[in-house]
Scaffold this motif. Sequence first.
Motif, PDB file in Angstrom:
ATOM      1  N   GLN A 148      45.627  33.329  36.166  1.00 33.25           N
ATOM      2  CA  GLN A 148      45.605  34.695  35.650  1.00 33.25           C
ATOM      3  C   GLN A 148      44.253  35.031  35.029  1.00 33.25           C
ATOM      4  O   GLN A 148      43.674  36.091  35.312  1.00 33.25           O
ATOM      5  CB  GLN A 148      46.711  34.884  34.610  1.00 33.25           C
ATOM      6  N   SER A 149      43.728  34.139  34.202  1.00 31.45           N
ATOM      7  CA  SER A 149      42.442  34.403  33.559  1.00 31.45           C
ATOM      8  C   SER A 149      41.319  34.489  34.590  1.00 31.45           C
ATOM      9  O   SER A 149      40.436  35.353  34.493  1.00 31.45           O
ATOM     10  CB  SER A 149      42.122  33.309  32.533  1.00 31.45           C
ATOM     11  N   ALA A 150      41.354  33.602  35.592  1.00 29.52           N
ATOM     12  CA  ALA A 150      40.325  33.635  36.634  1.00 29.52           C
ATOM     13  C   ALA A 150      40.362  34.958  37.392  1.00 29.52           C
ATOM     14  O   ALA A 150      39.315  35.553  37.698  1.00 29.52           O
ATOM     15  CB  ALA A 150      40.518  32.458  37.587  1.00 29.52           C
ATOM     16  N   ALA A 151      41.568  35.439  37.701  1.00 28.43           N
ATOM     17  CA  ALA A 151      41.693  36.710  38.411  1.00 28.43           C
ATOM     18  C   ALA A 151      41.166  37.870  37.568  1.00 28.43           C
ATOM     19  O   ALA A 151      40.493  38.782  38.092  1.00 28.43           O
ATOM     20  CB  ALA A 151      43.152  36.947  38.786  1.00 28.43           C
ATOM     21  N   LEU A 152      41.430  37.846  36.263  1.00 28.59           N
ATOM     22  CA  LEU A 152      40.954  38.936  35.398  1.00 28.59           C
ATOM     23  C   LEU A 152      39.440  38.880  35.208  1.00 28.59           C
ATOM     24  O   LEU A 152      38.773  39.916  35.176  1.00 28.59           O
ATOM     25  CB  LEU A 152      41.679  38.878  34.052  1.00 28.59           C
ATOM     26  N   PHE A 153      38.875  37.673  35.087  1.00 32.55           N
ATOM     27  CA  PHE A 153      37.413  37.564  35.060  1.00 32.55           C
ATOM     28  C   PHE A 153      36.824  38.091  36.365  1.00 32.55           C
ATOM     29  O   PHE A 153      35.782  38.769  36.366  1.00 32.55           O
ATOM     30  CB  PHE A 153      36.995  36.098  34.852  1.00 32.55           C
ATOM     31  N   GLY A 154      37.482  37.753  37.476  1.00 29.75           N
ATOM     32  CA  GLY A 154      37.021  38.255  38.759  1.00 29.75           C
ATOM     33  C   GLY A 154      37.067  39.768  38.835  1.00 29.75           C
ATOM     34  O   GLY A 154      36.154  40.415  39.388  1.00 29.75           O
ATOM     35  N   LEU A 155      38.111  40.368  38.279  1.00 28.93           N
ATOM     36  CA  LEU A 155      38.199  41.831  38.263  1.00 28.93           C
ATOM     37  C   LEU A 155      37.076  42.452  37.437  1.00 28.93           C
ATOM     38  O   LEU A 155      36.536  43.511  37.798  1.00 28.93           O
ATOM     39  CB  LEU A 155      39.556  42.263  37.699  1.00 28.93           C
ATOM     40  N   TYR A 156      36.732  41.812  36.339  1.00 24.54           N
ATOM     41  CA  TYR A 156      35.646  42.335  35.512  1.00 24.54           C
ATOM     42  C   TYR A 156      34.322  42.316  36.281  1.00 24.54           C
ATOM     43  O   TYR A 156      33.523  43.252  36.189  1.00 24.54           O
ATOM     44  CB  TYR A 156      35.518  41.513  34.231  1.00 24.54           C
ATOM     45  N   ALA A 157      34.116  41.252  37.059  1.00 20.03           N
ATOM     46  CA  ALA A 157      32.854  41.114  37.786  1.00 20.03           C
ATOM     47  C   ALA A 157      32.848  41.870  39.115  1.00 20.03           C
ATOM     48  O   ALA A 157      31.812  42.411  39.518  1.00 20.03           O
ATOM     49  CB  ALA A 157      32.569  39.638  38.046  1.00 20.03           C
ATOM     50  N   LEU A 158      33.997  41.932  39.789  1.00 20.29           N
ATOM     51  CA  LEU A 158      34.038  42.456  41.162  1.00 20.29           C
ATOM     52  C   LEU A 158      34.963  43.654  41.319  1.00 20.29           C
ATOM     53  O   LEU A 158      35.231  44.074  42.440  1.00 20.29           O
ATOM     54  CB  LEU A 158      34.498  41.342  42.116  1.00 20.29           C
ATOM     55  N   GLY A 159      35.461  44.185  40.203  1.00 19.32           N
ATOM     56  CA  GLY A 159      36.423  45.275  40.281  1.00 19.32           C
ATOM     57  C   GLY A 159      35.917  46.522  40.958  1.00 19.32           C
ATOM     58  O   GLY A 159      36.712  47.345  41.429  1.00 19.32           O
ATOM     59  N   HIS A 160      34.593  46.678  41.066  1.00 24.41           N
ATOM     60  CA  HIS A 160      34.048  47.869  41.723  1.00 24.41           C
ATOM     61  C   HIS A 160      34.089  47.746  43.241  1.00 24.41           C
ATOM     62  O   HIS A 160      33.771  48.711  43.948  1.00 24.41           O
ATOM     63  CB  HIS A 160      32.606  48.115  41.255  1.00 24.41           C
ATOM     64  N   HIS A 161      34.448  46.573  43.765  1.00 27.66           N
ATOM     65  CA  HIS A 161      34.651  46.403  45.203  1.00 27.66           C
ATOM     66  C   HIS A 161      36.138  46.601  45.500  1.00 27.66           C
ATOM     67  O   HIS A 161      36.965  45.798  45.056  1.00 27.66           O
ATOM     68  CB  HIS A 161      34.218  45.007  45.650  1.00 27.66           C
ATOM     69  N   PRO A 162      36.516  47.626  46.244  1.00 28.13           N
ATOM     70  CA  PRO A 162      37.939  47.951  46.416  1.00 28.13           C
ATOM     71  C   PRO A 162      38.781  46.796  46.966  1.00 28.13           C
ATOM     72  O   PRO A 162      39.865  46.512  46.450  1.00 28.13           O
ATOM     73  CB  PRO A 162      37.912  49.132  47.392  1.00 28.13           C
ATOM     74  N   VAL A 163      38.299  46.130  48.008  1.00 27.90           N
ATOM     75  CA  VAL A 163      39.096  45.060  48.608  1.00 27.90           C
ATOM     76  C   VAL A 163      39.281  43.909  47.620  1.00 27.90           C
ATOM     77  O   VAL A 163      40.387  43.364  47.468  1.00 27.90           O
ATOM     78  CB  VAL A 163      38.423  44.558  49.907  1.00 27.90           C
TER      79      VAL A 163
END
Length: 420
Positions: free
Chosen positions: A284-299
Motif C-alpha cells: 500500500q505504501s509503495a503504491a501511494l509513493f508511486g502515485l505521488y511520483a507518477l500520478g500525473h501519468h493517467p495509465v
Amino acid sequence: MATWEVRMEDRRAAGALVGLAGGTFLYTTAEALPVGLLLPMAADLAVSPSQVGMLVTAYGAVVMVASVPLTALVRRVPRRVLLSGLLAGFVVSTAVTALVSTFALMLAARLAIAATHALFWAVVVPAAAELFPPALRGRVIAVVFSGGTVALVLGVPSGTWLGERAGWRVSFLAVAGLGAIVLVLVASLLPSTRPDQGHAARGATPDARRFWLLVAVAVLATAGAIAAYTYVALFVTEVSGFADSSVGAILLARGVASVLGILALGAVVDRGPWRALAATVALQSAALFGLYALGHHPVAAVGLLAVAGLAFAAFTASLGGLVLQIAPGRSDLAAATVSAAVNVGITGGALAGSLAVSSHGVQTTVLIGALIGVVALALTLAERLIPQAARRGGTPTILPSRVGSPGATPSTGTTAMPSG
C-alpha cells in the motif's frame, strides 16, 4: 448415511458463510450509500448536503465508540440468536430510513443501524471461523471480508444508480429487502453455538503485546489508506487529468482489484499472517509513493490506485485472521476492539487528508498516506522483536506467529483484554 450427513453439514456451513458474507455486503452498502445519494436526500429532507454527510460521520462514530461495550454486554448470547437479531434490526432500521420524513428521524434510524453494525462486525469473524476446520480459517475470513469489498464495487454504485432513477428511498428499501433474505439464510443455517465455545471463541495463541501492536497497526494503516482514498476523485481529475465521467470506471477498477486482493490473501495468510500483514502494508505504501511520483501519468495512476485498493483490502482481511490467533481474551471482544481501531483510522485519515488538501493540494494526500503507512510497516516488522507468548495447554497453534529471536523466553505479561 454418515457421509450424507457430513455433506449436508458442509452445505449448511457453506450456506451460512454466504449469509454472513451477505451481511458484510449489506452493512458496507448501507454505511456508504448516503455518500452516493447525498444531493437527492438533502433535497427531499430539506437539509444541506453537509447535514446528510453527517449521517456517515455519526454512523462511524457510533461504531467506533460502541463496538466493545455492546459486545461485552451481549457476550453470553448464542451467535445464531445474536446475528439473527442484529440482521432483523438492520432490516427494520433500514426500512424506517426509507420511510421517515424528517432529518431527526433519519439520524435516529441511522444510529440504530450503526449500533447493530458495531456488534455484527465484532461477532461475524469468529462465527464464520467456527463453521469450518481451523486449517481453512484464512480462506473463510477472506470470503467474509469479500462481501464488504463487493459492496463497494457493486452495492454502493448499484444503490446510487437505483436511487438516481427511482428515488433514494427505493434504494434503501431494496437494501432492506436484501437484508431480509440474508436474515433467513443466517437464522436457518447458522449453528446455535454458545459464544464461549469452539476453536474460534478465544485466541489460539493469546498474546496481549502482539494484540495491542496489531491495534496500533490497524489505526495507522487504515488512516494512511483513507487519507489518500477520501480525495481520490479529486486526485484523478486534477493530477491525472481524467474527466469527471471517468471517475466511476477508475473506482470500479480499484474495487475489482480489491476483491482479487482478498482472494489472494485467503490462499496464503495461513502460512504466515504477520508476513502477509507486512506485505500488504508495504505494498500500500509503495503504491501511494508511486502515485505521488507518477500520478500525473493517467495509465500509471489507474494501475497504482488498483494496487493500493488490492493492498488495503488484503490488509483488512488479514486483521481478522490475526485477531483469532492472538486475541488475549475472547475473540469477539478482540474483534470489536480492532473494528473500533479501524474506525479511528478512518476518522483520522479523513481529517489528515482534509488538512493536506487545504494546505498543500490534493497530491500531498497520497504522500501523507504513504508516510503514515511507513510508520505502520515499522510497527508490523517490530512484531519480530516481541518474545513469543506462552501458549495455553492443549490449544493447537493456528496461524503461527514467528518467535522474535532464537531462545526468546515466553511472555508472562497479563492479559489486557476482558475475558468475559
